[in-house]
Design an enzyme around this catalytic site. Structure first.
Site, PDB file in Angstrom:
ATOM      1  N   HIS A 149      -7.461   0.730  -6.324  1.00 48.97           N
ATOM      2  CA  HIS A 149      -7.661  -0.112  -5.136  1.00 48.97           C
ATOM      3  C   HIS A 149      -8.378  -1.395  -5.593  1.00 48.97           C
ATOM      4  CE1 HIS A 149      -7.824  -1.277  -1.094  1.00 48.97           C
ATOM      5  NE2 HIS A 149      -8.639  -0.391  -0.574  1.00 48.97           N
ATOM      6  N   GLN A 186     -10.213  -3.878  -3.189  1.00 51.95           N
ATOM      7  CA  GLN A 186     -11.499  -3.341  -2.739  1.00 51.95           C
ATOM      8  C   GLN A 186     -12.579  -3.645  -3.780  1.00 51.95           C
ATOM      9  OE1 GLN A 186     -12.253  -1.561   0.282  1.00 51.95           O
ATOM     10  NE2 GLN A 186     -14.252  -2.135  -0.488  1.00 51.95           N
ATOM     11  N   ARG A 225       0.887  -1.182   0.000  1.00 54.85           N
ATOM     12  CA  ARG A 225       0.000   0.000   0.000  1.00 54.85           C
ATOM     13  C   ARG A 225       0.911   1.214   0.000  1.00 54.85           C
ATOM     14  NH1 ARG A 225      -5.225   1.437   3.605  1.00 54.85           N
ATOM     15  NH2 ARG A 225      -6.039   0.031   2.019  1.00 54.85           N
ATOM     16  N   CYS A 256     -16.326   1.852   0.982  1.00 53.02           N
ATOM     17  CA  CYS A 256     -15.140   1.020   1.223  1.00 53.02           C
ATOM     18  C   CYS A 256     -14.691   1.075   2.679  1.00 53.02           C
ATOM     19  CB  CYS A 256     -14.019   1.456   0.297  1.00 53.02           C
ATOM     20  SG  CYS A 256     -13.579   3.188   0.491  1.00 53.02           S
ATOM     21  N   ASP A 264     -17.343   7.276  -0.885  1.00 52.46           N
ATOM     22  CA  ASP A 264     -16.014   7.181  -0.251  1.00 52.46           C
ATOM     23  C   ASP A 264     -15.714   8.547   0.364  1.00 52.46           C
ATOM     24  OD1 ASP A 264     -13.463   6.406   0.537  1.00 52.46           O
ATOM     25  OD2 ASP A 264     -12.595   6.483  -1.471  1.00 52.46           O
ATOM     26  N   ARG A 299     -13.726  -8.388   1.935  1.00 51.60           N
ATOM     27  CA  ARG A 299     -12.307  -8.190   1.610  1.00 51.60           C
ATOM     28  C   ARG A 299     -11.536  -9.470   1.904  1.00 51.60           C
ATOM     29  NH1 ARG A 299     -10.068  -3.093   1.602  1.00 51.60           N
ATOM     30  NH2 ARG A 299      -8.225  -4.233   0.935  1.00 51.60           N
TER      31      ARG A 299
HETATM   32  N1   CP Z   1     -11.136  -0.084   2.592  1.00 50.58           N
HETATM   33  C1   CP Z   1      -9.870  -0.170   3.007  1.00 50.58           C
HETATM   34  O1   CP Z   1      -8.946  -0.409   2.222  1.00 50.58           O
HETATM   35  O2   CP Z   1      -9.685  -0.020   4.352  1.00 50.58           O
HETATM   36  P1   CP Z   1      -8.304   0.148   5.115  1.00 50.58           P
HETATM   37  O3   CP Z   1      -7.741   1.492   4.742  1.00 50.58           O
HETATM   38  O4   CP Z   1      -8.680   0.050   6.567  1.00 50.58           O
HETATM   39  O5   CP Z   1      -7.378  -0.952   4.700  1.00 50.58           O
HETATM   40  N1  NVA Z   2      -9.955   6.766  -1.110  1.00 52.27           N
HETATM   41  C1  NVA Z   2      -9.534   6.355   0.213  1.00 52.27           C
HETATM   42  C2  NVA Z   2      -9.760   4.891   0.398  1.00 52.27           C
HETATM   43  C3  NVA Z   2      -9.353   4.340   1.744  1.00 52.27           C
HETATM   44  C4  NVA Z   2      -9.543   2.855   1.840  1.00 52.27           C
HETATM   45  C5  NVA Z   2      -8.071   6.697   0.413  1.00 52.27           C
HETATM   46  O1  NVA Z   2      -7.274   6.505  -0.508  1.00 52.27           O
HETATM   47  O2  NVA Z   2      -7.727   7.198   1.485  1.00 52.27           O
END
Ligand code: CP
Ligand code: NVA
Length: 318
Positions: free
Chosen positions: A139, A142, A112, A274, A234, A302
Site C-alpha cells: 500500500h 499510504q 486497488r 491507516c 492496522d 493521503r
Molecule cells: N487507508 C486506506 O487506504 O483507506 P481506504 O480503504 O478507505 O481507501
Molecule cells: N490492511 C488493510 C488496509 C486497509 C486500508 C486491508 O488491506 O484491508
C-alpha cells in the site's frame, strides 16, 4: 492560483509506474514529501487540464477513492471511478486488454485489487503510469502519507523509531520499506504465522543497510514499542480475509494497542493507523481518540501525498 515548483524536481518519476516503494529512491521519496508539503499550502494548481485518472476498485475504499478523485479535481483534471463489478474486467475481459484500451482514453490508472501480480500485469501492458492503490502485498500511497505525517510531527524522519504492531500485511510492508529508506528505525511485532513477507523484509533490510537504520522483527509487542516515537496499528483482518476474522481476533488479542502498551513508548509518542479502524480490537478508543493520535492528520495527508505523486508522474517539469 499558485503553481509552485518543488525544491527538488521530480524528473525521475515522470511517466513511471508507482507499484511499490521498493523501486523509488530515498531522494525521490524526499522530493515527493517536499512537493506534498507545498501542495498542502497551495492546494489548487490547474496543471492537469484535460487529464484523466482511471480509478479501478476491486475492493472497498473511502480514503483512497475520495483523495484521488478530489486530488485530480484540485489539480484541474478528472478522476474516473470504475468499480470492477461494472467493468468488463469483472466479466472476464483480460487485464492486458483493459490496460491497452484504457491507455487510449486516459493519462494514468490507479488500481486497488487483490493479487499484487495483477497490478504488475496491468502496468506491463499499459502505456501510461499505473499507481497501486492497495494490493494484498503493498500500500505505497499510504506509506507516503505516513512518512509525511511523521515528518510533520517529529520534524524529521532520520532516527525516528517507528513500531508497527499487528498483522504483517500490505500496510506493514510498505511502511517498513518506506521507513527504512528514509532513515527511521522500524520494529515490527506480529504473531507467529502472521509475520511480514520475506520480499518486503529483504527490501527493507537492503534500504536499511544504505540509510544506516535498524529493522527489528519480533513477536513481542512490548519489545517493539519500547522507546518508540511512533506506534502504528492496522486491522487484524484485511479485506479478502473475512472468513478468518474469529481466529484472528484471538491470535491478535495480545497485539492490541492500549494504555498499558503505549506506556512503554516515549511520552510524546504519536499513534498512527491507516484507517478504517476497529475500536477495541487492534486499538482502544482512548488511544485512537486520545491526545497522541494523529490519525486524521494522517488520513488528510493521503490527499497531499498523492497529489505530489500524480504531479511527479504526469506533469513534466523543466
Ligand atoms: N487507508 C486506506 O487506504 O483507506 P481506504 O480503504 O478507505 O481507501
Ligand atoms: N490492511 C488493510 C488496509 C486497509 C486500508 C486491508 O488491506 O484491508
Amino acid at each position: 492560483m499558485h503553481t509552485v515548483k518543488a525544491e527538488h524536481t521530480l524528473t525521475h518519476l515522470y511517466g513511471k509506474d508507482f507499484l511499490s516503494l521498493k523501486d523509488v529512491s530515498p531522494s525521490d521519496i524526499n522530493a515527493l514529501l517536499t512537493e506534498a508539503s507545498l501542495l498542502k499550502q497551495h492546494p489548487i494548481q490547474p496543471i492537469f487540464q484535460g487529464k484523466t485518472l482511471a480509478m479501478i476498485f476491486e475492493k472497498s475504499s473511502t480514503r483512497t477513492r475520495v483523495s484521488f478523485e478530489a486530488g485530480m479535481a484540485q489539480l484541474g483534471g478528472t478522476g474516473l471511478f470504475l468499480s470492477s463489478s461494472d467493468l468488463q474486467l469483472g466479466r472476464g475481459e483480460t487485464v492486458a486488454d483493459t490496460a491497452k484500451v484504457l491507455s487510449g482514453f486516459v493519462d494514468a490508472i490507479m488500481i486497488r485489487t487483490f493479487a499484487h501480480e495483477k497490478v504488475e500485469e496491468l502496468a506491463e501492458h499499459a502505456d501510461i503510469p499505473v499507481i497501486n492503490g492497495l494490493t494484498d502485498r503493498y500500500h505505497p500511497c499510504q506509506a507516503l502519507a505516513d512518512l509525511l505525517t511523521i515528518q510533520e510531527i517529529k520534524g524529521k524522519l532520520k532516527g525516528v523509531k517507528v513500531a508497527y504492531i499487528g498483522d504483517g500485511n500490505n500496510v506493514a510492508h510498505s511502511l517498513m520499506i518506506g521507513c527504512a529508506k528514509m532513515g527511521c528505525d522500524v520494529a515490527v511485532a506480529s504473531p507467529k504465522g502472521y509475520e511480514v513477507e520475506e520480499e518486503a523484509v529483504n527490501a527493507a533490510k537492503e534500504a536499511a543497510a544504505v540509510s544506516g537504520t535498524k529493522i527489528t522483527l519480533t513477536d513481542n509487542p512490548q519489545e517493539a514499542v519500547r522507546d518508540a516515537d511512533v506506534i502504528y496499528s492496522d486491522v487484524f483482518t484485511s479485506m479478502g480475509q473475512e472468513e478468518e476474522t474469529q481466529q484472528r481476533l484471538s491470535v491478535f488479542a495480545p497485539y492490541q494497542v492500549n494504555a498499558s502498551l503505549v506506556s512503554l513508548a516515549k511520552p510524546d509518542y504519536t499513534f498512527l493507523h491507516c484507517l478504517p479502524a476497529h475500536r477495541e480490537e487492534e486499538v482502544t478508543s482512548d488511544i485512537i481518540d486520545g491526545p497522541n493520535s494523529a490519525v486524521f492528520q494522517q488520513a488528510e495527508n493521503r490527499l497531499h501525498a498523492q497529489k505530489a505523486l500524480l504531479k511527479a508522474l504526469l506533469y513534466k517539469q523543466d
